[in-house]
Design a protein around this motif. Structure first.
Motif: not given
Length: 330
Positions: A272, A270, A287, A261
């Protein structure tokens, strides 16, 4: 597969985290879900609706934190339209295998105090788990829009926990949230509030504007789940009573996603990762590992003792659960 654990993740653990995470963990923010309780939902599973039970959590814990003893505060999964009663019954039966773990009941605005009281007594729920998606406007809801005051009053009389994911774009810095928290903690001192996600300060500007207000409130606690902003963790651990800050992961659905995040201006989302970068290793880890990296860095910056680190990961959560259970009126 949506969720996986790789040799790259293990390397992150071995190099950076194995020496930081203590032998015992009380994870104060996890969810479980079964499609048996999808209720009226017709669409295919997505988002929070990933099948995982208590055994799945233990299997993941063996990967994520090898060699650690782990216990949980399991929170109702807030799927709008689900069979809430079936979901709550199932959660209670799943976690019954571990007396050191506990469950917060999923509650919705339409539930009466009498119904919730009966369910709490039946399953010995530790507390309540409301969620903003049950409000008419989930992004800009007052607390009362998804947790009616009659349920706060019930939590006061029954000495229950309330895990609260605040709404509003500014989270804990929003004037309406501050007004509500100040009044509810004053008028209903028997309720113990866990402000999820560092009081939902995913972006540190919220914590900068709210932390000194929050430290003055009674019966406020925090879990650190899914927050990847270093300064949010720093401000909370610097200015708060550290015994009120408890580790949480938001596993499996959020914590075991791959990425991080990230924050900018007054926003967060978020990220990726970027799959192809020639100048570095571009692979993303989980995460929860990104969160643990921030927590480790803050522990170093503030000079936390080994005892404070152990309390953050286990002692504070264990004592919180014991505190609620010792004060039960049911």
């Amino acid at each position: 597969m949506r969720f996986s654990y790789t040799d790259f993740d293990r390397d992150i653990w071995d190099r950076e985290l194995e020496g930081f995470v203590p032998p015992v963990i009380h994870d104060m923010h996890v969810h479980i879900w079964s499609e048996e309780h999808r209720g009226s939902l017709q669409e295919e599973p997505a988002g929070l609706r990933a099948e995982h039970d208590y055994r799945d959590h233990l299997d993941w814990a063996e990967k994520l934190y090898p060699g650690r003893e782990i216990h949980y505060l399991v929170l109702g999964t807030p799927v709008v339209g689900c069979d809430a009663e079936g979901h709550n019954d199932w959660m209670a039966s799943e976690i019954g295998a571990d007396p050191a773990s506990a469950v917060n009941m999923l509650v919705t605005p339409g539930m009466s105090a009498e119904y919730v009281e009966a369910q709490v007594k039946k399953h010995r729920f530790l507390g309540l788990k409301p969620y903003r998606t049950f409000a008419p406007d989930p992004a800009r809801a007052r607390i009362r829009d998804f947790l009616p005051e009659h349920l706060i009053e019930l939590a006061h009389h029954m000495k229950l926990a309330i895990t609260m994911h605040l709404s509003m774009p500014a989270g804990p810095a929003d004037p309406a949230n501050r007004e509500d928290l100040e009044r509810y903690t004053r008028d209903y001192p028997g309720a113990q509030w866990i402000l999820a996600h560092c009081a939902r300060a995913f972006n540190a500007f919220m914590m900068e504007e709210a932390v000194h207000f929050l430290t003055g409130l009674p019966n406020i606690w925090y879990d650190t789940s899914a927050v990847n902003d270093l300064y949010s963790h720093f401000l909370l651990m610097k200015h708060e009573d550290r015994s009120r800050v408890m580790f949480g992961s938001d596993n499996i659905v959020a914590g075991c996603e791959r990425g991080k995040y990230v924050t900018w201006a007054r926003a967060w989302s978020q990220f990726y990762g970027i799959p192809d970068l020639p100048h570095c290793d571009p692979r993303a880890t989980l995460v929860i590992y990104e969160q643990l990296r921030q927590e480790k860095q803050v522990a170093d910056m503030l000079g936390l003792t080994s005892g404070e680190i152990e309390d953050h990961f286990s002692g504070n959560g264990r004592r919180f659960i014991e505190r609620i259970r010792s004060g039960w009126t049911h």
